[in-house]
Design a protein around this motif. Structure first.
Motif: not given
Length: 307
Positions: A36-38, A105-109
């Motif tokens: 959902s964040h992605l 993106l890596s921190h987001l996931l």
């Protein structure tokens, strides 16, 4: 309105990164939260997202036609299967922006998804037709379908909501052996590819092992057209030696066309191996589903994730 991720149909960018993720120790709900964040950070143009079968399975969902990359083996050579949960194709003009986007993106996931492999790529000698060249010097993508034909072969249409506008993505990282390639005569190089390096003309007298003949898309039954968006890659090994090759990237409305071509390249049908294997080999092989975009966001409704 539902549509394909725009980067699939656009010309390849000047710089790109393929960022592969594996699943962390997470529940299906935690994974859905990460995706959902992605959604808000993937526009389909600067970031193209591909979801692997293991990610879909972890969500206890199903995407029609999605399957793992098969382990394919011919008389002499093989194509390895290296599944991944997620691949993000980061597209841009500057390496720095891609590095920054990777970190974001890596921190987001995290921690649901974790980076396990990154391949940096670039355009080499782009011509007026927007095609680049492989590091061997030969043009890549000469027989690519264009416009409506590209959409027809690469984008799912007329199926169902959440599936229409999506694409099925095959990725292989090929490593070239330039020592072996340099030992070939000019004629042997042309015969291995099936085209003349000097003018890119297809050779009528090329052997049956020539790459162009092995993968002639119209020669299959049914015809095996894919939309290629491949890019050269380069890195330095721990021994300070250059390593490079081609990140082969093919989009289709299923994996069938790519798989038919790969089987013939390996000689699984007639025992004739593609001459490409004389100086290059695939290191990886993975399949992904690229969801459509709806109202500017990834449409993940088939995974029970609202927009």
């Amino acid at each position: 309105m539902t549509q394909a991720q725009a980067g699939i149909l656009a010309p390849v960018p000047a710089q790109a990164r393929y960022v592969f993720f594996s699943l962390g120790a997470c529940s299906p709900d935690e994974l859905r939260s990460a995706l959902s964040h992605l959604q808000a950070h993937v526009d389909g143009q600067n970031v193209v997202a591909g979801l692997g079968p293991q990610l879909v399975d972890h969500l206890r969902s199903r995407i029609p036609l999605l399957r793992e990359f098969p382990q394919l083996k011919g008389p002499q050579f093989e194509a390895p299967s290296t599944p991944a949960a997620l691949c993000l194709w980061l597209r841009g003009n500057e390496r720095g922006e891609l590095i920054a986007r990777t970190s974001e993106l890596s921190h987001l996931l995290a921690p649901a998804l974790q980076i396990n492999h990154v391949v940096d790529t670039f355009v080499h000698q782009r011509g007026q037709n927007d095609h680049g060249r492989d590091l061997t010097g030969y043009e890549d993508g000469t027989e690519n379908p264009e416009n409506g034909e590209a959409i027809a072969c690469a984008i799912t249409q007329g199926q169902s909501a959440g599936l229409d506008g999506s694409s099925f993505w095959a990725l292989q990282q090929w490593q070239h052996d330039f020592s072996a390639f340099s030992k070939l005569s000019s004629q042997a190089k042309d015969h291995a590819i099936g085209r003349r390096l000097s003018d890119n003309e297809e050779l009528d007298d090329a052997p049956e092992s020539a790459h162009v003949k092995r993968t002639a898309q119209e020669s299959f039954e049914p015809e095996a057209f894919v939309l290629r968006r491949s890019m050269p890659w380069w890195q330095v090994s721990p021994q300070s030696r250059d390593q490079s090759g081609l990140m082969f990237s093919a989009f289709g409305c299923s994996f069938d066309a790519f798989e038919a071509q790969m089987r013939r390249m390996l000689g699984m049908d007639d025992g004739i191996s593609d001459a490409l294997f004389g100086f290059s080999k695939p290191l990886t092989g993975s399949y992904f589903w690229c969801p459509p975009v709806k109202q500017g966001k990834l449409d993940l409704s088939l995974l029970h994730i609202p927009s």
